[in-house]
Motif scaffolding. Sequence first.
Motif, mmCIF file in Angstrom:
data_model
loop_
_atom_site.group_PDB
_atom_site.id
_atom_site.type_symbol
_atom_site.label_atom_id
_atom_site.label_comp_id
_atom_site.label_asym_id
_atom_site.label_seq_id
_atom_site.Cartn_x
_atom_site.Cartn_y
_atom_site.Cartn_z
ATOM 1 N N UNK A 102 0.829 -1.202 0.000
ATOM 2 C CA UNK A 102 0.000 0.000 0.000
ATOM 3 C C UNK A 102 0.872 1.265 0.000
ATOM 4 N N UNK A 103 1.932 1.257 0.803
ATOM 5 C CA UNK A 103 2.838 2.417 0.842
ATOM 6 C C UNK A 103 3.459 2.637 -0.533
ATOM 7 N N UNK A 104 3.899 1.540 -1.184
ATOM 8 C CA UNK A 104 4.500 1.644 -2.519
ATOM 9 C C UNK A 104 3.526 2.277 -3.506
ATOM 10 N N UNK A 105 2.270 1.822 -3.497
ATOM 11 C CA UNK A 105 1.272 2.362 -4.422
ATOM 12 C C UNK A 105 1.094 3.860 -4.210
ATOM 13 N N UNK A 106 0.987 4.285 -2.951
ATOM 14 C CA UNK A 106 0.800 5.714 -2.666
ATOM 15 C C UNK A 106 2.030 6.519 -3.083
ATOM 16 N N UNK A 107 3.222 5.974 -2.853
ATOM 17 C CA UNK A 107 4.450 6.668 -3.264
ATOM 18 C C UNK A 107 4.484 6.824 -4.783
ATOM 19 N N UNK A 108 4.093 5.766 -5.507
ATOM 20 C CA UNK A 108 4.078 5.847 -6.979
ATOM 21 C C UNK A 108 3.088 6.912 -7.440
ATOM 22 N N UNK A 109 1.900 6.938 -6.852
ATOM 23 C CA UNK A 109 0.896 7.932 -7.263
ATOM 24 C C UNK A 109 1.368 9.347 -6.943
ATOM 25 N N UNK A 150 2.156 12.059 -9.884
ATOM 26 C CA UNK A 150 1.513 13.374 -9.833
ATOM 27 C C UNK A 150 2.554 14.477 -9.955
ATOM 28 N N UNK A 151 3.685 14.303 -9.288
ATOM 29 C CA UNK A 151 4.750 15.306 -9.318
ATOM 30 C C UNK A 151 5.424 15.384 -10.693
ATOM 31 N N UNK A 152 5.768 14.232 -11.273
ATOM 32 C CA UNK A 152 6.514 14.215 -12.538
ATOM 33 C C UNK A 152 5.637 14.454 -13.774
ATOM 34 N N UNK A 180 0.028 20.886 -13.308
ATOM 35 C CA UNK A 180 1.291 20.514 -12.678
ATOM 36 C C UNK A 180 1.234 20.806 -11.183
ATOM 37 N N UNK A 181 1.945 19.998 -10.404
ATOM 38 C CA UNK A 181 1.952 20.154 -8.957
ATOM 39 C C UNK A 181 3.385 20.209 -8.445
ATOM 40 N N UNK A 182 3.595 21.037 -7.433
ATOM 41 C CA UNK A 182 4.865 21.019 -6.735
ATOM 42 C C UNK A 182 4.957 19.745 -5.895
ATOM 43 N N UNK A 238 1.860 17.546 -4.492
ATOM 44 C CA UNK A 238 1.642 16.209 -5.055
ATOM 45 C C UNK A 238 1.262 15.192 -3.998
ATOM 46 N N UNK A 239 1.656 15.424 -2.768
ATOM 47 C CA UNK A 239 1.427 14.431 -1.713
ATOM 48 C C UNK A 239 -0.064 14.191 -1.463
ATOM 49 N N UNK A 240 -0.867 15.245 -1.137
ATOM 50 C CA UNK A 240 -2.299 14.959 -0.903
ATOM 51 C C UNK A 240 -3.023 14.493 -2.162
ATOM 52 N N UNK A 241 -2.618 15.020 -3.335
ATOM 53 C CA UNK A 241 -3.268 14.615 -4.586
ATOM 54 C C UNK A 241 -2.967 13.140 -4.879
ATOM 55 N N UNK A 242 -1.701 12.742 -4.712
ATOM 56 C CA UNK A 242 -1.311 11.352 -4.934
ATOM 57 C C UNK A 242 -1.979 10.409 -3.945
ATOM 58 N N UNK A 243 -2.072 10.832 -2.693
ATOM 59 C CA UNK A 243 -2.733 10.009 -1.672
ATOM 60 C C UNK A 243 -4.202 9.821 -2.019
#
Length: 447
Positions: A114-121, A125-127, A314-316, A320-325
């Motif tokens: 689950x952590x990996x999936x959230x990190x990827x998202x 989002x950032x890239x 684009x997100x800084x 990107x953290x809340x959007x990716x989560x």
Amino acid sequence: MEIAIKLSQFLLSLSILIILHELGHFIPAKLFKTRVEKFYLFFDIKYSLLKKKIGETEYGIGWLPLGGYVKISGMIDESMDTEQLAQEPQPWEFRSKPAWQRLIIMLGGVTVNFILAFIIYIGMTFFYGEKYIENESLKDGVWVTNPVVEKAGIKTGDRIVSIDGKKIERFVPAVSSNILMSNKVVVNRNGLEKEIDLPENFIGQFIDENKKNIITLRSPFVVGATDDSMNKAQLMEKDIIVSLNGIKVKYFDQAAPILEANKGKKINAIVIRNKKEIPVTIEVNNKGKLGIGLGSLTESNLEKLGYYKFTVEKYGFLESIPVGIEKGKNQLVDYWQQLKKIFNPSTGAYKGVGGFHAIYNVFPDSWSWEVFWSITALLSIMLGVMNLLPIPALDGGHVMFLLYEMISGKKPSDKFMEKAQLVGFVLLITLLLFANGNDIYKAIVGK
């Protein structure tokens, strides 16, 4: 070459997921001074491709790419090592550790998934940002090519307003899959909103039809290959047909009824070629076709021609953290909903269950890191959720018995755990045979 690219993506994604999942068990086991005898990528039945012992642990790569494992001393797992369990418990063994430590060890794998999936998202989002079309701008609606979707009540030209009560602000590819998993869709048709209740077995019907698209963007009539066409002298590749028999054609789907009405005739047409309108005379065959391939346009060309406006937000990094989560959370909820439908026979969703061949086919035949990471994130969520199912032999089965022990204060006997593990193993083999059997069936019947 295409097969090599798909296979490379499949194996790389699988390797990342397996190694990190098993590390989720390995690290807390080591922290709690529990002996780990083996750490393997893929299964080493009879022999290993590569192995090396470092300290008390043998690290290796097996030859069967169906998963991986860590063998923890004193734990009843798929190895069914009853000889070790017949001896007195040793302080370094899993069974000698307090229940809370064993629970953390067992939950480590799915937690990492689950952590990996959230990190990827978050990273995606950032890239890459988020590409979308404002839903309000789709005045001409969507294109429906699947007869099952059309039969359910969604028509070409409809604009999707909401799905299961959630208003669609941005049109993205996920809208299509959200419709597949939904119960109710509201569309705007000719300025009026219409509520559509999808049938309970909508997913089953969709799978039986074996057409990938649910809804797509309406596309202009772009000419593809013309080499063997009866109209090769009149039409050129990348021409855009904008008029047929005096009737304006903005989208490809508008051409079919005109061509059907003029079967076996020669008709006048206007095409855009090199940014100029060119009049041509074309021939319609007896099937209402022009005998040409259908081409496509890039997103930038669609924008230049005024069809759609694509927005990339684009997100800084911190943004990107809340959007990716949020993306990860939505994907997790969506997959759980899919599982519920799969276990409900009346939906027919079980027909879509696939094995390793189905996962392999998810990957494209050209390399795209954005697509690769998107698929890997989804597979990580799937692996995490599946492993949490309360089936003995899965992490969730071990967790279920550990929670029982912590609540009741009674530890299930090793004999009981052996039998439960055996039952779970049979269940898993059955599921594996069903999933991969589905793959084989579809290949045989050409679906």
